[in-house]
Design a protein around this motif. Structure first.
Motif, PDB file in Angstrom:
ATOM      1  N   GLN A 119       0.796  -1.216   0.000  1.00  0.00           N
ATOM      2  CA  GLN A 119       0.000   0.000   0.000  1.00  0.00           C
ATOM      3  C   GLN A 119       0.835   1.275   0.000  1.00  0.00           C
ATOM      4  O   GLN A 119       0.310   2.343  -0.297  1.00  0.00           O
TER       5      GLN A 119
ATOM      6  N   HIS B 284       1.092  -9.419   4.553  1.00  0.00           N
ATOM      7  CA  HIS B 284      -0.088  -8.572   4.421  1.00  0.00           C
ATOM      8  C   HIS B 284      -0.557  -8.661   2.960  1.00  0.00           C
ATOM      9  O   HIS B 284      -0.459  -7.689   2.206  1.00  0.00           O
ATOM     10  N   TRP B 285      -0.940  -9.867   2.543  1.00  0.00           N
ATOM     11  CA  TRP B 285      -1.694 -10.137   1.306  1.00  0.00           C
ATOM     12  C   TRP B 285      -0.888 -10.244   0.015  1.00  0.00           C
ATOM     13  O   TRP B 285      -1.449 -10.609  -1.021  1.00  0.00           O
TER      14      TRP B 285
ATOM     15  N   ASN C 226      -1.866 -10.941   8.318  1.00  0.00           N
ATOM     16  CA  ASN C 226      -2.910  -9.935   8.458  1.00  0.00           C
ATOM     17  C   ASN C 226      -4.233 -10.430   7.878  1.00  0.00           C
ATOM     18  O   ASN C 226      -4.303 -10.751   6.692  1.00  0.00           O
ATOM     19  N   GLU C 227      -5.250 -10.522   8.714  1.00  0.00           N
ATOM     20  CA  GLU C 227      -6.637 -10.753   8.279  1.00  0.00           C
ATOM     21  C   GLU C 227      -6.774 -11.953   7.346  1.00  0.00           C
ATOM     22  O   GLU C 227      -6.952 -11.790   6.126  1.00  0.00           O
TER      23      GLU C 227
ATOM     24  N   ASN D 182      -7.940  -6.140  14.281  1.00  0.00           N
ATOM     25  CA  ASN D 182      -8.228  -5.025  13.385  1.00  0.00           C
ATOM     26  C   ASN D 182      -9.712  -4.729  13.522  1.00  0.00           C
ATOM     27  O   ASN D 182     -10.547  -5.560  13.158  1.00  0.00           O
TER      28      ASN D 182
ATOM     29  N   TYR E 124     -12.870  -2.194  12.841  1.00  0.00           N
ATOM     30  CA  TYR E 124     -13.424  -1.054  12.114  1.00  0.00           C
ATOM     31  C   TYR E 124     -14.921  -0.891  12.336  1.00  0.00           C
ATOM     32  O   TYR E 124     -15.435   0.202  12.391  1.00  0.00           O
TER      33      TYR E 124
ATOM     34  N   TRP F  16     -18.455  -0.394   3.416  1.00  0.00           N
ATOM     35  CA  TRP F  16     -18.568  -1.405   4.484  1.00  0.00           C
ATOM     36  C   TRP F  16     -18.335  -0.821   5.867  1.00  0.00           C
ATOM     37  O   TRP F  16     -18.585  -1.472   6.867  1.00  0.00           O
TER      38      TRP F  16
ATOM     39  N   GLU G  10      -5.297  -2.357  14.043  1.00  0.00           N
ATOM     40  CA  GLU G  10      -5.801  -1.380  13.068  1.00  0.00           C
ATOM     41  C   GLU G  10      -7.136  -0.827  13.550  1.00  0.00           C
ATOM     42  O   GLU G  10      -7.954  -1.561  14.110  1.00  0.00           O
TER      43      GLU G  10
ATOM     44  N   TRP H 297      -4.921   3.047  11.703  1.00  0.00           N
ATOM     45  CA  TRP H 297      -4.780   2.869  10.265  1.00  0.00           C
ATOM     46  C   TRP H 297      -5.326   4.123   9.597  1.00  0.00           C
ATOM     47  O   TRP H 297      -6.514   4.372   9.712  1.00  0.00           O
TER      48      TRP H 297
ATOM     49  N   GLU I  26      -5.455   1.767  -1.463  1.00  0.00           N
ATOM     50  CA  GLU I  26      -6.491   1.081  -0.695  1.00  0.00           C
ATOM     51  C   GLU I  26      -7.052  -0.110  -1.502  1.00  0.00           C
ATOM     52  O   GLU I  26      -8.226  -0.201  -1.805  1.00  0.00           O
ATOM     53  N   TRP I  27      -6.159  -1.016  -1.906  1.00  0.00           N
ATOM     54  CA  TRP I  27      -6.531  -2.266  -2.567  1.00  0.00           C
ATOM     55  C   TRP I  27      -7.500  -2.016  -3.727  1.00  0.00           C
ATOM     56  O   TRP I  27      -7.218  -1.167  -4.560  1.00  0.00           O
TER      57      TRP I  27
ATOM     58  N   PHE J 200      -7.314   6.823   4.094  1.00  0.00           N
ATOM     59  CA  PHE J 200      -7.387   6.459   5.523  1.00  0.00           C
ATOM     60  C   PHE J 200      -6.328   7.180   6.355  1.00  0.00           C
ATOM     61  O   PHE J 200      -6.265   6.995   7.568  1.00  0.00           O
TER      62      PHE J 200
END
Ligand code: PNW
Length: 450
Positions: A23, A124-125, A168-169, A297, A299, A328, A356, A403, A410-411, A419
């Motif tokens: 990112q 992280h992905w 991550n996630e 994380n 949100y 979301w 996050e 975050w 942002e993906w 953010f």
């Protein structure tokens, strides 16, 4: 009327900010870096807003020194970042790319020279595309590659790093990536394959823990960054709280049961039936290796009340319920209260970090002075008040990472959704701290929220 008393956090509470390699770094092919599945996915028409790619992102690869100087000026002393697997292993496995290792050594050197403590996420992905071509998360061989990556990473960076986060996630790169969701690699697999991707991810988490125990420096600590679904009791009555707690377990059983209880929950296996993952002997012991903390994380969430016989009943959100610009991201600061409490009260987590939390808005591409991002400030403030309340009733929360440090890629939403507490002009790469940065600086410095 007297002002309400400030919310003071426990002594030694860790305040920080977070980012991830894809990112912010850019330099997607520099110094031998291999492509990741996000480089490929972004290049596919229709996958990312305006076809935007992780190049150049924030050009942090070249600007990290001035970024750390800015962090220092903003009073930031803890920084959660991630390492790009395809920088260390352009092919995903084999011989490590020394230039990639050297980059992070220079970066960690500069960071610590600015008085900033690194919290390093191993994954992280950004799966190396070469591994995706061999089956990626669907195949067990990827977990061996990750094990070797984790060994290399921990050995190379332990002179600087004491705080490690494995993955991550998990849900985002397993289900959302392989179940027709909006994340890379963007395929649609059977339920059995999706369950298998989860299992392989969990195994990699275990590898990360093992690598830290084997090669980490003395006092090194490691944990997962999970994004649990957070059911929030509609009212704080015993009945609604019990319903929310039951819903928390049901929602998060597939990641948290193996990690905390060393098994797949019978309810999960029953529901999965023939689609359950293939598990080899010893896998669950590896997955459940003891960790030092759990990262959350947080949100958003959803509201739950006790229905008939106390059964959790999810309340539909009425139209117009407040949200950030990320569709979301419904604004539910209570998630910062109930996320930690549920994790503590159901799985007995004894050390928690909010890894996050923040809010994404469609702010202007250019700015000349501090953006008055009062909505972000207000949301974060409410989140912190809820977090404080959780700590007051015994949730063992030791730190909080906002975050994000700066606007970034942002993906699937590309560069449109911001953010950061620092504004980035992606044309000029100019950084301008927003109003929220000045406020957060005071929070970090005084250890209290006003
Ligand atoms: C996190 N959801 O992702 C990621 O860890 C970050 O990389 C990302 O930039 C940040 O949140 C903001 O999106 C999430 O759908 C993705 O609830 C999706 C969800 C939550 C978090």
């Amino acid at each position: 009327m007297p002002a309400s008393p400030p919310l003071t956090f426990p002594r030694g509470f860790v305040w920080g900010v977070a980012t991830a390699a894809t990112q912010i770094e850019g330099a997607a092919r520099r110094d031998g870096k291999g492509p990741s599945i996000w480089d490929t996915f972004a290049g596919r028409p229709g996958c990312v807003r305006h076809g935007e790619t992780p190049e150049p992102a924030c050009d942090h690869y070249r600007r990290f020194r001035s970024d750390f100087a800015l962090m220092q000026r903003l009073g930031i002393r803890h920084y959660r970042l991630s390492v790009a697997w395809p920088r260390l292993f352009p092919e995903g496995r084999g011989r490590p790319n020394q230039k990639g290792i050297d980059f992070y050594c220079r970066l960690l050197d500069a960071m610590t020279a600015h008085g900033i403590t690194p919290w390093v996420t191993m994954f992280h992905w950004d799966l190396p595309e070469a591994l995706e071509a061999e089956g990626g998360w669907r195949v067990r061989a990827t977990t061996d590659a990750f094990g070797a990556y984790a060994d290399t990473l921990v050995r190379a960076f332990s002179p600087w790093v004491r705080h490690w986060i494995t993955l991550n996630e998990i849900v985002c790169f397993t289900r959302y990536g392989h179940g027709g969701g909006d994340k890379a690699p963007g395929t649609r697999e059977t339920e059995q394959v999706i369950n298998q991707t989860y299992h392989h991810a969990l195994l990699c988490h275990g590898h990360g823990v093992r690598a830290v125990r084997e090669h980490g420096r003395r006092g090194a600590r490691v944990g997962l960054a999970d994004n649990p679904v957070v059911p929030i009791p509609f009212t704080e009555t015993a009945e609604d709280i019990a319903a929310a707690r039951a819903a928390f377990v049901a929602e998060n059983i597939r990641v948290l049961d193996p990690i905390f209880r060393g098994r797949y929950a019978p309810a999960y296996l029953r529901a999965a039936g023939r689609d359950r993952p293939l598990v080899a002997r010893g896998d669950l012991a590896q997955i459940a290796l003891p960790t030092d903390f759990l990262g959350l994380n947080l949100y958003t969430g959803y509201f739950v009340r006790a229905g008939r016989k106390g059964k959790p009943e999810r309340l539909p959100l009425p139209p117009g319920f407040p949200r950030a610009d990320s569709p979301w991201l419904h604004l539910m600061p209570q998630a910062l209260h109930w996320g930690p409490r549920h994790a503590h009260e159901t799985y007995g987590a004894t050390s928690l970090y909010v890894t996050e939390n923040g809010a994404g808005y469609d702010e202007p591409d250019t700015c000349t002075e501090a953006l008055p991002d009062l909505h972000r400030r207000e949301y974060v403030r409410q989140c912190l008040a809820e977090l404080h309340r959780a700590i007051a009733v015994g949730a063992p929360v030791r730190g909080y990472f906002l975050w994000s440090f700066m606007d970034n890629y942002e993906w699937q939403d590309g560069y449109g959704r911001r953010f950061g507490i620092v504004h980035v002009n992606f044309k000029t790469q100019r950084r301008t701290p927003k109003l929220s940065a000045a406020w957060y600086r005071a929070v970090m410095q005084s250890n209290r929220v006003v």
